[in-house]
Structure formats: C-alpha cells, structure tokens
Write an enzyme that holds these catalytic residues in place. Structure first.
Site, PDB file in Angstrom:
ATOM      1  N   HIS A  25       0.823  -1.212   0.000  1.00  0.00           N
ATOM      2  CA  HIS A  25       0.000   0.000   0.000  1.00  0.00           C
ATOM      3  C   HIS A  25       0.861   1.268   0.000  1.00  0.00           C
ATOM      4  CE1 HIS A  25      -3.623   2.394   1.059  1.00  0.00           C
ATOM      5  NE2 HIS A  25      -2.753   3.140   1.715  1.00  0.00           N
ATOM      6  N   GLU A  26       1.802   1.318   0.914  1.00  0.00           N
ATOM      7  CA  GLU A  26       2.639   2.519   1.018  1.00  0.00           C
ATOM      8  C   GLU A  26       3.586   2.658  -0.175  1.00  0.00           C
ATOM      9  OE1 GLU A  26       1.893   4.717   3.077  1.00  0.00           O
ATOM     10  OE2 GLU A  26       0.553   3.506   4.310  1.00  0.00           O
ATOM     11  N   HIS A  29       1.892   4.732  -2.805  1.00  0.00           N
ATOM     12  CA  HIS A  29       2.048   6.171  -2.552  1.00  0.00           C
ATOM     13  C   HIS A  29       3.461   6.636  -2.908  1.00  0.00           C
ATOM     14  CE1 HIS A  29      -1.823   6.448  -0.661  1.00  0.00           C
ATOM     15  NE2 HIS A  29      -1.496   5.718   0.393  1.00  0.00           N
TER      16      HIS A  29
END
Length: 374
Positions: A25-26, A29
């Site tokens: 997920h990170e 980003h």
C-alpha cells in the site's frame, strides 16, 4: 476439538499479512510520489519506536517500528494531515519547496493518494490471476438439480431444472455468482427470478440461515437457498483472459464487502460481526495452517478489504483526502483550513471509535469477558 494454530504461528502469519500489505500500500504512494517529483522523507512499516532502518541516497528513511498495525510515507512538506500550505512550507527555499507534496497540482496529489488503495487492488488481482491460470474457474450454470424440502427455493415454487436469473435485482450468470450472493443475505426477504420452459417466474421469499462451524471452532451465519446443482464444471483460463476473470472476481468480493457494510449500517447485520486486528490475526494463523495456497488467497482478500476501506470518504483515510480534492476541483480552491482541521479531527475520532468497537468485538469473540465474569 478445534485445530488451534497456536500463538506463535498466529503471530507470524499476522505479521506476514500486515507487513506485506502495508508495504504494498505505502509503496503505491511512494512510487507515484517519486514519479510526480515529491521527496519522501520517511517510509515506515508500523508506528512508534524504530526497531531497524536505514537512509538511502535520496534521503528517505526506511524503517520498521514497534507497532505493526499500519504504516506511512511522510512526504517532504507534509506537515499536517490535511496537507495545507503552512507558514513553515512557505518559508522553504524554492528548490526545496518544489519537492514537497503541497507544491504539486491537484491531479498529481490525487494520483499520489489514490495509488495506495489502487495498488492493493492490483496486487490482489495479480494473485487471483495466478490462481485462475493454474486452476481455471467455475463454469457451472445456476440450474437447479435438486430442491430441498422446507427451503427458500421450495417456498417460492422452484423445481429441478429451473434456472435462477436474478436475486434482489442482481443478474446471476453462474452458480458461483448465486452462491456468493445468497451466503451474504441470511434471513432477508428478497425477490428471486427464475426461468422455467422459457417463462420467467418471480418469487418472494426469506433466505434461510445456515450456521456453519470450521475446523478451528469459528461459527459463520450464512444464507441458504436450498438449491443444489450437479452441473459443476470448471474451465481453463488463458493468460490473456485471466485479467478479465480476476477483475470480475475482485469486483464480486467488493460487492460482498459493500453488501455487508450496508447490512451493518441498516441494522440487518449486527455490528458484533465486524472484526478487527485481533480477529485478522486469528484468521491469519488459521489460514496459514491450512496451507500456502489458502493463505495467499487470504492475503489477496485482505488486500481488497484494505483498498476498499481506504477509499471510504472518511477524513484521515485516503478516501477523505480524495473527497477534499473533489471539493477543491469543484470550488476551484481548497476548503478552508478550519473546515479541514475539524474534518480530520472528526475523522480521527471516528476511526478510533471504530477500532475500539471492533477490538471489543474481537475480545468478546475470544471469550475474555465471559472468563472475567466467571
């Protein structure tokens, strides 16, 4: 007698699930942030005290922290949750300011935010693609081979040979679709449309309830129609077709999540059925013990859940940021700092209350409060 995986295996499996999915997920980003020219100051798996870490040549601190329930990417200049242009940001040198999150256009900021949930869905789709290529997919039609007595199917007049067309207005193409829809709506009144000899028949009935218990002693309340099909078929899936099949299966899981959430909001399903980190840890250990394939599919399921939850329009979540970007796009200017500050504080409070509720549910399901009360 239950087949308990044990605390050490449960903890290991939970750390693998959370660690992998938070990293994925990170990383979404982080990668889109880099593509947009934003400097990442910190990439953290977990919160709290740093256990281990290193700083790369770009000045990003990569670290693992004590509390593994999440993670974050801290972009340069991102000095408050709402990402407002503060006095500290305005005082930065121009070259340094151009590497900050706030300096980017609206679409770039939105792309950075949405990349986290998006990569969770992509990650799950890739896993499902691998499975459908290896094992194929169900091709059984929703045609009744047998109708159980005193069942919902019998109550609405279904007979062997009938084909289910829709449930609660949702089109049914395969027997797998029918199963996925029915198990999510126990004890609910719905319209079921089925076909017999070319004629469409609409029946209104209450879906039955089937209480099932797995090998670990967990009980599940599932919907039951009372119809079986002998036409169980599987077909091979080519690598070219696999992305389409995987996206369809992912969409079906999202539909189940939204159905469950809607049932909780409307009171059709008890909020006590919602689980939190402790429940995820328990199920992680159970799925790990059942085998690598089962565990990997579980990781895909949790990845979809993580992507979905982060897209909810709640301040403090990615969806909350996107909501404010949508407002900014319509108004041609951001919401006022006071509105954003109030919204993010409210969002934080809402998330904390939710975490307390699901943690209470987890402890209750483990029998802690019964043990304390004697």
């Amino acid at each position: 007698m239950t087949d308990n995986p044990g605390i050490l295996l449960t903890l290991l499996a939970f750390l693998i699930v959370i660690g992998v999915l938070v990293f994925v997920h990170e990383m979404g980003h982080y990668l889109v942030g880099r593509w947009c020219g934003v400097k990442a100051e910190t990439f953290s798996i977990g919160f709290g005290k740093e256990i281990a870490g290193w700083t790369d040549k770009r000045g990003t601190r990569w670290k693992v922290c004590m509390l593994p329930l999440g993670g974050y990417v801290q972009f340069a200049g991102d000095m408050d949750p709402s990402g407002m242009k503060s006095k500290e940001w305005l005082s930065l040198p121009a070259a340094e300011r151009n590497q900050t999150f706030q300096s980017k256009s609206l679409w770039q900021r939105a792309a950075i935010v949405i990349a986290g949930p998006a990569i969770n869905f992509i990650f799950a789709i890739l896993i499902i693609m691998g499975f459908v290529i290896a094992y194929g997919t169900s091709a059984a039609l929703p045609i009744a081979q047998q109708i159980s007595e005193n069942s919902t199917a019998a109550a609405i007049g279904m007979q062997p040979g009938d084909r289910v067309i829709s449930v609660a207005g949702e089109k049914i193409d395969l027997f797998e679709d029918l199963q996925q829809k029915i198990i999510m709506i126990p004890d609910q009144n719905v319209e079921i449309v089925y076909e017999r000899d070319g004629q469409l028949i609409a029946g209104q009935g209450k879906i039955g309830v089937n209480i099932m218990k797995d090998r670990f002693g967990n009980e599940y309340r599932l919907g039951l129609l009372g119809m079986s099909s002998s036409q169980v078929e599987w077909r091979e899936v080519s690598p070219i077709e696999a992305p389409v099949v995987a996206v369809e299966k992912t969409a079906a899981i999202v539909d189940q999540i939204t159905t469950t959430l809607g049932q909780v909001i409307t009171g059709k399903r008890s909020i006590k059925e919602l689980g939190g980190p402790l429940k995820i840890a328990q199920v992680s250990g159970e799925q790990f013990k059942m085998g690598l394939e089962t565990f990997v599919l579980f990781v895909a399921l949790i990845s979809i859940n993580l992507g979905f939850i982060n897209l909810l329009p709640i301040p403090m979540l990615d969806g909350g940021h996107l909501m404010f970007y949508a407002i900014e796009a319509v108004r041609r200017k951001p919401a006022s700092p006071k509105v954003q500050e109030w919204a993010f504080k409210s969002g934080f409070a809402l998330v904390m209350v939710f975490m307390l509720v699901v943690t209470f549910n987890d402890l209750s399901s483990f029998g802690l409060f019964r043990a304390l009360s004697g």
